[in-house]
Design a protein around this motif. Sequence first.
Motif, PDB file in Angstrom:
ATOM      1  N   GLU A 251       0.789  -1.226   0.000  1.00  0.00           N
ATOM      2  CA  GLU A 251       0.000   0.000   0.000  1.00  0.00           C
ATOM      3  C   GLU A 251       0.823   1.280   0.000  1.00  0.00           C
ATOM      4  OE1 GLU A 251      -2.194   0.720   3.661  1.00  0.00           O
ATOM      5  OE2 GLU A 251      -0.803  -0.554   4.761  1.00  0.00           O
ATOM      6  N   ILE A 252       0.245   2.299  -0.621  1.00  0.00           N
ATOM      7  CA  ILE A 252       0.665   3.685  -0.473  1.00  0.00           C
ATOM      8  C   ILE A 252      -0.520   4.363   0.223  1.00  0.00           C
ATOM      9  CG2 ILE A 252       1.514   5.748  -1.613  1.00  0.00           C
ATOM     10  CD1 ILE A 252       3.190   3.268  -2.191  1.00  0.00           C
ATOM     11  N   PHE A 253      -0.305   4.978   1.363  1.00  0.00           N
ATOM     12  CA  PHE A 253      -1.446   5.418   2.167  1.00  0.00           C
ATOM     13  C   PHE A 253      -1.268   6.824   2.709  1.00  0.00           C
ATOM     14  CE2 PHE A 253       1.643   3.491   4.953  1.00  0.00           C
ATOM     15  CZ  PHE A 253       1.636   4.267   6.098  1.00  0.00           C
ATOM     16  N   THR A 254      -2.395   7.420   3.091  1.00  0.00           N
ATOM     17  CA  THR A 254      -2.396   8.723   3.730  1.00  0.00           C
ATOM     18  C   THR A 254      -3.581   8.792   4.683  1.00  0.00           C
ATOM     19  OG1 THR A 254      -2.198  11.100   3.332  1.00  0.00           O
ATOM     20  CG2 THR A 254      -3.866   9.931   2.050  1.00  0.00           C
ATOM     21  N   SER A 255      -3.649   9.860   5.460  1.00  0.00           N
ATOM     22  CA  SER A 255      -4.802  10.105   6.321  1.00  0.00           C
ATOM     23  C   SER A 255      -5.598  11.270   5.750  1.00  0.00           C
ATOM     24  CB  SER A 255      -4.368  10.442   7.756  1.00  0.00           C
ATOM     25  OG  SER A 255      -3.963   9.270   8.434  1.00  0.00           O
ATOM     26  N   PRO A 256      -6.887  11.074   5.490  1.00  0.00           N
ATOM     27  CA  PRO A 256      -7.715  12.151   4.938  1.00  0.00           C
ATOM     28  C   PRO A 256      -8.075  13.167   6.015  1.00  0.00           C
ATOM     29  CG  PRO A 256      -9.083  10.254   5.397  1.00  0.00           C
ATOM     30  CD  PRO A 256      -7.661   9.845   5.711  1.00  0.00           C
ATOM     31  N   LEU A 257      -8.684  14.258   5.602  1.00  0.00           N
ATOM     32  CA  LEU A 257      -9.169  15.247   6.549  1.00  0.00           C
ATOM     33  C   LEU A 257     -10.348  14.679   7.340  1.00  0.00           C
ATOM     34  CD1 LEU A 257      -9.031  18.596   4.547  1.00  0.00           C
ATOM     35  CD2 LEU A 257      -7.889  18.126   6.720  1.00  0.00           C
ATOM     36  N   LYS A 258     -10.309  14.860   8.619  1.00  0.00           N
ATOM     37  CA  LYS A 258     -11.356  14.348   9.495  1.00  0.00           C
ATOM     38  C   LYS A 258     -12.724  14.907   9.101  1.00  0.00           C
ATOM     39  CE  LYS A 258     -12.810  14.597  14.353  1.00  0.00           C
ATOM     40  NZ  LYS A 258     -12.428  15.089  15.699  1.00  0.00           N
ATOM     41  N   LEU A 332      -6.407 -15.869  -4.020  1.00  0.00           N
ATOM     42  CA  LEU A 332      -6.822 -16.391  -2.720  1.00  0.00           C
ATOM     43  C   LEU A 332      -7.535 -15.319  -1.919  1.00  0.00           C
ATOM     44  CD1 LEU A 332      -3.627 -18.336  -1.547  1.00  0.00           C
ATOM     45  CD2 LEU A 332      -5.726 -19.312  -2.502  1.00  0.00           C
ATOM     46  N   LEU A 333      -8.550 -15.714  -1.200  1.00  0.00           N
ATOM     47  CA  LEU A 333      -9.140 -14.870  -0.179  1.00  0.00           C
ATOM     48  C   LEU A 333      -8.528 -15.329   1.138  1.00  0.00           C
ATOM     49  CD1 LEU A 333     -11.194 -12.685   0.548  1.00  0.00           C
ATOM     50  CD2 LEU A 333     -12.913 -14.473   0.789  1.00  0.00           C
ATOM     51  N   PHE A 334      -7.586 -14.552   1.659  1.00  0.00           N
ATOM     52  CA  PHE A 334      -6.850 -14.955   2.854  1.00  0.00           C
ATOM     53  C   PHE A 334      -7.709 -14.899   4.119  1.00  0.00           C
ATOM     54  CE2 PHE A 334      -3.298 -14.197   0.046  1.00  0.00           C
ATOM     55  CZ  PHE A 334      -2.302 -15.052   0.491  1.00  0.00           C
ATOM     56  N   LEU A 335      -8.820 -14.154   4.065  1.00  0.00           N
ATOM     57  CA  LEU A 335      -9.679 -13.996   5.247  1.00  0.00           C
ATOM     58  C   LEU A 335      -8.890 -13.405   6.413  1.00  0.00           C
ATOM     59  CD1 LEU A 335     -11.623 -17.371   5.005  1.00  0.00           C
ATOM     60  CD2 LEU A 335     -12.485 -15.107   4.415  1.00  0.00           C
ATOM     61  N   SER A 336      -7.923 -12.554   6.072  1.00  0.00           N
ATOM     62  CA  SER A 336      -7.091 -11.868   7.053  1.00  0.00           C
ATOM     63  C   SER A 336      -6.871 -10.450   6.547  1.00  0.00           C
ATOM     64  CB  SER A 336      -5.748 -12.571   7.216  1.00  0.00           C
ATOM     65  OG  SER A 336      -4.802 -11.721   7.852  1.00  0.00           O
ATOM     66  N   THR A 337      -7.160  -9.466   7.380  1.00  0.00           N
ATOM     67  CA  THR A 337      -6.998  -8.076   6.961  1.00  0.00           C
ATOM     68  C   THR A 337      -5.566  -7.780   6.549  1.00  0.00           C
ATOM     69  OG1 THR A 337      -8.807  -7.366   8.390  1.00  0.00           O
ATOM     70  CG2 THR A 337      -7.271  -5.672   7.674  1.00  0.00           C
ATOM     71  N   LEU A 338      -4.584  -8.347   7.240  1.00  0.00           N
ATOM     72  CA  LEU A 338      -3.183  -8.103   6.915  1.00  0.00           C
ATOM     73  C   LEU A 338      -2.895  -8.384   5.445  1.00  0.00           C
ATOM     74  CD1 LEU A 338      -0.237  -7.498   7.707  1.00  0.00           C
ATOM     75  CD2 LEU A 338      -0.026  -9.914   8.359  1.00  0.00           C
ATOM     76  N   PHE A 339      -3.477  -9.449   4.909  1.00  0.00           N
ATOM     77  CA  PHE A 339      -3.238  -9.828   3.522  1.00  0.00           C
ATOM     78  C   PHE A 339      -4.263  -9.207   2.581  1.00  0.00           C
ATOM     79  CE2 PHE A 339      -1.209 -12.964   6.138  1.00  0.00           C
ATOM     80  CZ  PHE A 339       0.017 -13.139   5.519  1.00  0.00           C
ATOM     81  N   ASP A 340      -5.536  -9.348   2.905  1.00  0.00           N
ATOM     82  CA  ASP A 340      -6.577  -8.897   1.987  1.00  0.00           C
ATOM     83  C   ASP A 340      -6.577  -7.381   1.814  1.00  0.00           C
ATOM     84  OD1 ASP A 340      -7.397 -11.505   1.518  1.00  0.00           O
ATOM     85  OD2 ASP A 340      -8.854 -11.478   3.151  1.00  0.00           O
ATOM     86  N   GLU A 341      -6.143  -6.636   2.840  1.00  0.00           N
ATOM     87  CA  GLU A 341      -6.074  -5.178   2.684  1.00  0.00           C
ATOM     88  C   GLU A 341      -4.987  -4.788   1.696  1.00  0.00           C
ATOM     89  OE1 GLU A 341      -4.900  -2.824   5.991  1.00  0.00           O
ATOM     90  OE2 GLU A 341      -2.911  -3.730   6.168  1.00  0.00           O
ATOM     91  N   ASN A 342      -4.012  -5.669   1.496  1.00  0.00           N
ATOM     92  CA  ASN A 342      -2.928  -5.399   0.564  1.00  0.00           C
ATOM     93  C   ASN A 342      -3.157  -6.029  -0.805  1.00  0.00           C
ATOM     94  OD1 ASN A 342      -0.663  -3.821   1.874  1.00  0.00           O
ATOM     95  ND2 ASN A 342      -1.070  -5.356   3.452  1.00  0.00           N
ATOM     96  N   ALA A 343      -4.374  -6.533  -1.004  1.00  0.00           N
ATOM     97  CA  ALA A 343      -4.721  -7.090  -2.304  1.00  0.00           C
ATOM     98  C   ALA A 343      -5.240  -6.005  -3.241  1.00  0.00           C
ATOM     99  CB  ALA A 343      -5.770  -8.186  -2.143  1.00  0.00           C
TER     100      ALA A 343
END
Length: 411
Positions: A251-258, A332-343
């Motif tokens: 991922e490349i990520f940022t925090s949006p304005l609240k 694969l659906l890893f059923l784990s946020t650690l992996f699936d969020e990086n899909a």
Amino acid sequence: MYKDKELIKEYCELLVKIGANIQKGQEVVIQASTEDSDFIELLVEECYKVGAKRVEVLWQNDALTILDYKYRDLEDLSHLKDYEKSKWEYYLKNLPVRIYIESSAPDSLSGIDNIKLASAGKTLRKEIRKYRDIMDDNYQWLIAAIPSKKWAKQVFPNLNEDDAYNALWEAILKVSRVENGKSIANWMQHDENLTKKSEILNSLKLVELQYKSSNGTDFKVELSPDIKWEGGGEYTKNNHVYYNPNIPSEEIFTSPLKGRCEGKVVATKPLSYQGQLIENFSITFKDGKVSEVHAEKGEELLKSMIKMDEGSSMLGECALIAYDSPINNTNLLFLSTLFDENASCHLALGAGFTNLYKDSDKLNNDEIYEKGINKSIIHVDFMIGSKDMDIIGKDLNGKTYQIFKNGNWAI
């Protein structure tokens, strides 16, 4: 243990040297399941080999957690005990490296009373947050994973238990870029690529992103030009140690304005939250806050999540990941946020990242929150990326840029 023990040792080396980047004389705290003892023995040894002063393992067991919630009363579950407060005070003073090894099945805590779980978690997280806010960005931490047989069977239901276990090990090692004799070099090259992509996004000075997919996602979120994009590793504030907090990561990520977003997003993968699954769900935002949620499974759990505190119904993260990513390409659906969020692309409800503000090293967290970073006791990622997702960015002058086209990078 996986059939190739030497490759597992190399995985441990990657986690310790590149992930957590443990420095000589540092203390280390590892959180893991009691089922992971063979792997943790190798990991602890690797920590000591690079010069760790002391390694503490905090053991967890899902069956015992279920019994806790069944028999302990809500008041007892909701607060830190005196000895636990003393331990957090110790962590606050010594800032040990923290390593979290995930291995539980996504529904490992199913059957627990959701109301009791949410109520206890809400109060307890607030108590812990007091310590974490002070420690934030001043210590190295890492989240990584190894398979359990129960988790593996859910990812590979058509294989027998042993074959499923080995297949999940192979998948985890592959997407973590573990390769005999090349793992560290592979990861350093990958980290460099993520950094370069972050630099491109930072140069655009974007103040808005617009997401659209044929599945119903139609969403707009505002950004601050004073908040940077980041990918791969990051530095601690206090001693400027470079580490990689997630292995794997795409991922490349940022925090949006609240509180500055509008529209509907449709999740493209299930969310495993507090040991239970939320499936086929959508979230609608109005005036920057969640106004409506729907889920075929786990809707009440989702509703309780966005009521954890004031910030839990607002966004803390926007992450961009190509649909054509190594993790997604495993099919694969890893059923784990650690992996699936990086899909593929994801958003996160809850806390934003204070270290992304341009002068974060000169300000305390409260001052950064006032700049528009969301504050919450939770941070929960959920996936929205799809093969036809388009993302348009807009800069301070109103110029637009095609950031994603058909699910992949366009810059």
